[in-house]
Design a protein around this motif. Sequence first.
Motif, PDB file in Angstrom:
ATOM      1  N   LYS A  82       2.657  47.434  41.628  1.00 41.66           N
ATOM      2  CA  LYS A  82       2.821  46.512  40.407  1.00 41.66           C
ATOM      3  C   LYS A  82       2.266  47.060  39.275  1.00 41.66           C
ATOM      4  CE  LYS A  82       2.334  42.351  43.710  1.00 41.66           C
ATOM      5  NZ  LYS A  82       1.371  41.268  43.917  1.00 41.66           N
ATOM      6  N   ASP A  83       1.348  47.840  39.375  1.00 38.85           N
ATOM      7  CA  ASP A  83       0.970  48.574  37.828  1.00 38.85           C
ATOM      8  C   ASP A  83       0.529  49.981  38.208  1.00 38.85           C
ATOM      9  OD1 ASP A  83      -0.683  49.369  35.789  1.00 38.85           O
ATOM     10  OD2 ASP A  83      -1.423  47.157  35.520  1.00 38.85           O
ATOM     11  N   ILE A  87      -2.798  52.116  38.066  1.00 36.86           N
ATOM     12  CA  ILE A  87      -4.155  51.928  38.864  1.00 36.86           C
ATOM     13  C   ILE A  87      -4.027  53.126  40.097  1.00 36.86           C
ATOM     14  CG2 ILE A  87      -4.833  50.696  40.913  1.00 36.86           C
ATOM     15  CD1 ILE A  87      -3.529  48.086  39.675  1.00 36.86           C
ATOM     16  N   LYS A 135      -7.893  44.255  36.819  1.00 34.64           N
ATOM     17  CA  LYS A 135      -7.545  45.211  36.120  1.00 34.64           C
ATOM     18  C   LYS A 135      -6.977  44.562  34.647  1.00 34.64           C
ATOM     19  CE  LYS A 135      -4.329  48.376  34.638  1.00 34.64           C
ATOM     20  NZ  LYS A 135      -3.229  48.239  33.640  1.00 34.64           N
ATOM     21  N   LYS A 170       0.380  48.272  47.432  1.00 35.10           N
ATOM     22  CA  LYS A 170       0.825  47.064  46.950  1.00 35.10           C
ATOM     23  C   LYS A 170       0.535  47.014  45.240  1.00 35.10           C
ATOM     24  CE  LYS A 170       1.800  44.365  51.147  1.00 35.10           C
ATOM     25  NZ  LYS A 170       1.318  45.765  51.869  1.00 35.10           N
ATOM     26  N   ALA A 171      -0.650  47.334  45.033  1.00 33.95           N
ATOM     27  CA  ALA A 171      -1.504  47.158  43.664  1.00 33.95           C
ATOM     28  C   ALA A 171      -0.604  48.208  42.816  1.00 33.95           C
ATOM     29  CB  ALA A 171      -2.854  47.271  43.543  1.00 33.95           C
ATOM     30  N   VAL A 223      -7.344  43.158  42.649  1.00 34.64           N
ATOM     31  CA  VAL A 223      -7.409  44.321  41.828  1.00 34.64           C
ATOM     32  C   VAL A 223      -6.457  44.062  40.501  1.00 34.64           C
ATOM     33  CG1 VAL A 223      -6.641  46.692  41.804  1.00 34.64           C
ATOM     34  CG2 VAL A 223      -7.772  45.870  43.926  1.00 34.64           C
ATOM     35  N   ILE A 224      -5.442  43.469  40.685  1.00 33.98           N
ATOM     36  CA  ILE A 224      -4.398  43.380  39.667  1.00 33.98           C
ATOM     37  C   ILE A 224      -5.174  42.435  38.663  1.00 33.98           C
ATOM     38  CG2 ILE A 224      -2.304  42.542  38.727  1.00 33.98           C
ATOM     39  CD1 ILE A 224      -2.098  44.923  40.283  1.00 33.98           C
ATOM     40  N   THR A 242      -5.369  42.683  46.886  1.00 35.52           N
ATOM     41  CA  THR A 242      -4.321  43.190  46.023  1.00 35.52           C
ATOM     42  C   THR A 242      -4.262  42.468  44.822  1.00 35.52           C
ATOM     43  OG1 THR A 242      -3.040  44.295  47.745  1.00 35.52           O
ATOM     44  CG2 THR A 242      -1.931  43.759  45.551  1.00 35.52           C
ATOM     45  N   GLU A 243      -4.105  41.133  44.865  1.00 38.45           N
ATOM     46  CA  GLU A 243      -4.150  40.326  43.755  1.00 38.45           C
ATOM     47  C   GLU A 243      -5.389  40.349  42.812  1.00 38.45           C
ATOM     48  OE1 GLU A 243      -4.949  35.786  44.881  1.00 38.45           O
ATOM     49  OE2 GLU A 243      -3.277  36.748  46.286  1.00 38.45           O
TER      50      GLU A 243
END
Length: 371
Positions: free
Chosen positions: A222-223, A226, A332, A218-219, A328-329, A325-326
């Motif tokens: 979004k990016d 990663i 980052k 999931k991360a 990690v984002i 997940t959020e």
Amino acid sequence: MTKIKVLHIIKSLGRGGAEMLLPETLKKHDQDVFEFHYIYFLPWKNQMVQALEDAGGKVSCFSAKNNLQLLLQYKNIIRYCKEHQIQLIHAHLPWAGFVSRLVHKMSGIPVLYTEHNMQERYHFLTKFINKLTFTSQSLGIGVSDDVTNSITRNINPSIPVQTVLNGVNTDSFKRVGTTQNSMIRNQFGIPLDAFVVGTVAVFRFQKRLDLWLEIMQKAIEKDANIYGIIVGAGPLQPEIEQKHKELGLEGKVFFAGLQTEVKPYYEAMNSFMMCSSFEGLPIALLEAMSMECAIITTDAGGIKEVIRDNQDGVVVGVEQWQRLTEKVIEIKNDTTKCTTLQKAARERAIASFSMDAMILTLENLYTNYAK
């Protein structure tokens, strides 16, 4: 001066947390005062043998194909103790503890037993035998207050039980520069400017590596900058590798396999993530902290005694693992916060989880209990 002879007994010398700790503590022990011997039982799990021998330990394998054969080795252990004039046994984890208690009953040699896990998490038979035999030793040791409280709650033994917090060799586990970072990233084809999330784990149920992969998937959605590295192996490896394939993580999350030398992999990580359902006090977490990885984790077991949320890392509840997940984002994208958490993690490891404090406590116990 006659040395105090200590025998460590452990089921295997593979790449688990308890096993990894033995050569690191041996490097720090005063070997002018103590002589250290090691017995293990699973010959195919021997990754730590060379490290122990290199550090000055005397290692023997009493081969056993199953737990019953392991218990039946008690006569050979007693013979070994007589031949080498062992004055104290330090056992780790239940089955090594069970056979050590037999040796204690038969020979009178003092036994210290370190518990690395919560009693509630053991198989009912292991838990039952542990409760039945726990007082047939000299001292119980929990690697965290959570583990010690679990012993008291479930066993309520008549012998003393105390906490000796796991420690990390902060002199050894220290970033040395960019060369190893580049080497590992080049090995996997990870861009040097990528944000790398890693973990070091035995592939067991409690580590929830299937969920770790879901968090990463999931991360990465979004990016795309990663990436992930998983160091380790274990019984659930086929299932984890299948999950990795199903989530389409080839080329984004990499399996490094079982590694005796893990420091280069920590060097390549910006962040270290755990989503465990339960823990004692994980050695890999302390190593990652000492190596200045930003910590993102659930609050399983002893982890909550180590990581203070938004001070030394980022913590969510065990059942809130999807929120990782959020996190990690967030880390980052916030370079300042990431750098702050990386430095804070090492400072916390040095201040509260240095191996020096652990060694001092253990050596005092060895001196006090040796026969």
